[in-house]
Design an enzyme around this catalytic site. Structure first.
Site, PDB file in Angstrom:
ATOM      1  N   ARG A   1       0.388  -9.013  13.076  1.00  0.00           N
ATOM      2  CA  ARG A   1      -0.222  -7.899  12.329  1.00  0.00           C
ATOM      3  C   ARG A   1      -1.273  -8.412  11.342  1.00  0.00           C
ATOM      4  O   ARG A   1      -2.297  -7.755  11.115  1.00  0.00           O
ATOM      5  CB  ARG A   1       0.855  -7.078  11.614  1.00  0.00           C
ATOM      6  CG  ARG A   1       1.524  -6.065  12.564  1.00  0.00           C
ATOM      7  CD  ARG A   1       2.965  -5.731  12.178  1.00  0.00           C
ATOM      8  NE  ARG A   1       3.117  -5.153  10.874  1.00  0.00           N
ATOM      9  CZ  ARG A   1       4.245  -5.218  10.141  1.00  0.00           C
ATOM     10  NH1 ARG A   1       5.313  -5.826  10.615  1.00  0.00           N
ATOM     11  NH2 ARG A   1       4.296  -4.659   8.958  1.00  0.00           N
TER      12      ARG A   1
ATOM     13  N   LYS B   1       0.828  -1.219   0.000  1.00  0.00           N
ATOM     14  CA  LYS B   1       0.000   0.000   0.000  1.00  0.00           C
ATOM     15  C   LYS B   1       0.855   1.259   0.000  1.00  0.00           C
ATOM     16  O   LYS B   1       0.592   2.185  -0.737  1.00  0.00           O
ATOM     17  CB  LYS B   1      -0.869   0.087   1.268  1.00  0.00           C
ATOM     18  CG  LYS B   1      -1.959  -0.912   1.392  1.00  0.00           C
ATOM     19  CD  LYS B   1      -2.880  -0.565   2.576  1.00  0.00           C
ATOM     20  CE  LYS B   1      -2.174  -0.537   3.921  1.00  0.00           C
ATOM     21  NZ  LYS B   1      -1.715  -1.839   4.409  1.00  0.00           N
TER      22      LYS B   1
ATOM     23  N   ARG C   1      11.780  -7.766   3.796  1.00  0.00           N
ATOM     24  CA  ARG C   1      12.025  -6.332   4.020  1.00  0.00           C
ATOM     25  C   ARG C   1      12.845  -6.132   5.299  1.00  0.00           C
ATOM     26  O   ARG C   1      13.778  -5.341   5.325  1.00  0.00           O
ATOM     27  CB  ARG C   1      10.677  -5.597   4.124  1.00  0.00           C
ATOM     28  CG  ARG C   1      10.785  -4.106   4.367  1.00  0.00           C
ATOM     29  CD  ARG C   1       9.441  -3.396   4.207  1.00  0.00           C
ATOM     30  NE  ARG C   1       8.533  -3.654   5.324  1.00  0.00           N
ATOM     31  CZ  ARG C   1       7.269  -3.237   5.375  1.00  0.00           C
ATOM     32  NH1 ARG C   1       6.755  -2.556   4.366  1.00  0.00           N
ATOM     33  NH2 ARG C   1       6.507  -3.496   6.422  1.00  0.00           N
TER      34      ARG C   1
ATOM     35  N   ARG D   1      -8.444   1.815  10.390  1.00  0.00           N
ATOM     36  CA  ARG D   1      -8.114   0.412  10.597  1.00  0.00           C
ATOM     37  C   ARG D   1      -9.157  -0.281  11.463  1.00  0.00           C
ATOM     38  O   ARG D   1      -9.089  -1.489  11.653  1.00  0.00           O
ATOM     39  CB  ARG D   1      -6.787   0.333  11.325  1.00  0.00           C
ATOM     40  CG  ARG D   1      -5.620  -0.154  10.485  1.00  0.00           C
ATOM     41  CD  ARG D   1      -4.447  -0.269  11.411  1.00  0.00           C
ATOM     42  NE  ARG D   1      -3.306  -0.969  10.916  1.00  0.00           N
ATOM     43  CZ  ARG D   1      -2.343  -0.449  10.166  1.00  0.00           C
ATOM     44  NH1 ARG D   1      -2.447   0.776   9.720  1.00  0.00           N
ATOM     45  NH2 ARG D   1      -1.298  -1.178   9.850  1.00  0.00           N
TER      46      ARG D   1
ATOM     47  N   ARG E   1      12.417  -1.690  10.400  1.00  0.00           N
ATOM     48  CA  ARG E   1      11.244  -1.528  11.256  1.00  0.00           C
ATOM     49  C   ARG E   1      11.256  -2.601  12.322  1.00  0.00           C
ATOM     50  O   ARG E   1      11.393  -3.779  12.011  1.00  0.00           O
ATOM     51  CB  ARG E   1       9.979  -1.629  10.401  1.00  0.00           C
ATOM     52  CG  ARG E   1       9.578  -0.306   9.797  1.00  0.00           C
ATOM     53  CD  ARG E   1       8.393  -0.453   8.901  1.00  0.00           C
ATOM     54  NE  ARG E   1       7.241  -1.041   9.577  1.00  0.00           N
ATOM     55  CZ  ARG E   1       6.030  -1.061   9.044  1.00  0.00           C
ATOM     56  NH1 ARG E   1       5.830  -0.532   7.851  1.00  0.00           N
ATOM     57  NH2 ARG E   1       5.035  -1.596   9.695  1.00  0.00           N
TER      58      ARG E   1
HETATM   59  P1  ADP Z   1       1.697  -2.291   8.211  1.00  0.00           P
HETATM   60  O1  ADP Z   1       2.788  -2.500   7.198  1.00  0.00           O
HETATM   61  O2  ADP Z   1       1.739  -3.284   9.325  1.00  0.00           O
HETATM   62  O3  ADP Z   1       0.363  -2.112   7.611  1.00  0.00           O
HETATM   63  P2  ADP Z   1       1.750   0.534   9.162  1.00  0.00           P
HETATM   64  O4  ADP Z   1       2.978   1.283   8.861  1.00  0.00           O
HETATM   65  O5  ADP Z   1       0.499   0.952   8.470  1.00  0.00           O
HETATM   66  O6  ADP Z   1       2.111  -0.986   8.942  1.00  0.00           O
HETATM   67  O7  ADP Z   1       1.461   0.550  10.761  1.00  0.00           O
HETATM   68  C1  ADP Z   1       2.439   0.121  11.680  1.00  0.00           C
HETATM   69  C2  ADP Z   1       1.858   0.087  13.085  1.00  0.00           C
HETATM   70  O8  ADP Z   1       1.391   1.399  13.461  1.00  0.00           O
HETATM   71  C3  ADP Z   1       0.649  -0.817  13.300  1.00  0.00           C
HETATM   72  O9  ADP Z   1       1.019  -2.163  13.544  1.00  0.00           O
HETATM   73  C4  ADP Z   1      -0.004  -0.154  14.524  1.00  0.00           C
HETATM   74  O10 ADP Z   1       0.704  -0.461  15.706  1.00  0.00           O
HETATM   75  C5  ADP Z   1       0.193   1.327  14.253  1.00  0.00           C
HETATM   76  N1  ADP Z   1      -0.911   1.944  13.459  1.00  0.00           N
HETATM   77  C6  ADP Z   1      -0.803   2.487  12.216  1.00  0.00           C
HETATM   78  N2  ADP Z   1      -1.976   2.963  11.798  1.00  0.00           N
HETATM   79  C7  ADP Z   1      -2.872   2.705  12.772  1.00  0.00           C
HETATM   80  C8  ADP Z   1      -4.273   2.922  12.928  1.00  0.00           C
HETATM   81  N3  ADP Z   1      -5.006   3.511  11.947  1.00  0.00           N
HETATM   82  N4  ADP Z   1      -4.860   2.522  14.080  1.00  0.00           N
HETATM   83  C9  ADP Z   1      -4.156   1.934  15.048  1.00  0.00           C
HETATM   84  N5  ADP Z   1      -2.835   1.682  14.982  1.00  0.00           N
HETATM   85  C10 ADP Z   1      -2.192   2.057  13.860  1.00  0.00           C
END
Ligand code: ADP
Length: 197
Positions: free
Chosen positions: A155, A19, A132, A93, A144
């Site tokens: 996740r 994404k 990654r 989310r 990360r």
């Molecule tokens: P991923 O590649 O897991 O989709 P993101 O970069 O979107 O990763 O998010 C990493 C982390 O940040 C999530 O695992 C969560 O802990 C937190 N996070 C990100 N966006 C949200 C959200 N909209 N609501 C709650 N937690 C979030």
């Protein structure tokens, strides 16, 4: 100059679906502002803000950060804008976040236009995330902290339990577009554009 037309795109898809990269390109080409909540939250952790210290354990464990924190962050971001041309990556989310976002967007007179859903089989997702994480380590960085197999699997579970219901939410509103996320970056990008026609 005429005011640019509002446009709101919400990118849905499991962790590792690509994404972020696709959203980046779409934002650049369509003059949209990318709002990635993962990036915003990680930035707080790196800067060691009060919020960053509070949420670091949640990010490290692959747990969701509470809805009220996310909603406040998004409210601030949108309040700063003139004309709403945005692409959300990683938000909403949860169902509560989606409902709150609808309220905010209604206040701004900028309804949701498109909700592409990037679909990638589970095992491929884990492979991509673990690769990654390894690549980042090989490059000398730490990458990360949530790109390990165990946290990546968690996740995916969180996505299935909390974010999957959003698929029905947006589908019921007629906004959802299924996009096959398997293939080259180019191929997937072309499918995304086509889905938004
Ligand atoms: P991923 O590649 O897991 O989709 P993101 O970069 O979107 O990763 O998010 C990493 C982390 O940040 C999530 O695992 C969560 O802990 C937190 N996070 C990100 N966006 C949200 C959200 N909209 N609501 C709650 N937690 C979030």
């Amino acid at each position: 100059m005429t005011q640019p037309k509002n446009k709101v795109v919400i990118f849905l898809g499991p962790p590792g679906a690509g994404k972020g990269t696709q959203a980046e390109r779409l934002a650049a080409e369509q003059h949209l502002v990318k709002i990635s909540t993962g990036d915003i939250l990680r930035d707080h952790v790196v800067r060691g803000t009060e919020l960053g210290q509070q949420i670091k354990p949640m990010l490290d464990a692959g747990k969701l950060v509470p809805d009220d924190i996310l909603i406040a962050l998004i409210r601030d971001r949108l309040a700063d804008m003139e004309g709403v041309r945005v692409i959300f990556d990683g938000f909403p989310r949860t169902r509560a976040q989606a409902e709150e976002l609808d309220v905010l967007l209604e206040e701004l007179g900028a309804p949701v236009d498109h909700v592409p859903l990037l679909e990638v089989p589970d095992e491929l997702l884990i492979e991509r995330i673990v690769a990654r994480g390894r690549q980042a380590a090989a490059d000398g960085g730490t990458g990360r902290s949530d790109d390990t197999e165990e946290v990546a699997r968690h996740r995916q579970d969180v996505f299935r339990e909390q974010t999957q219901p959003l698929i029905d939410y947006y589908s019921a509103r007629g906004h959802l577009e299924h996009v096959d996320g398997v293939g080259s970056m180019e191929e997937v990008y072309a499918r995304i554009l086509k889905s938004m026609k």
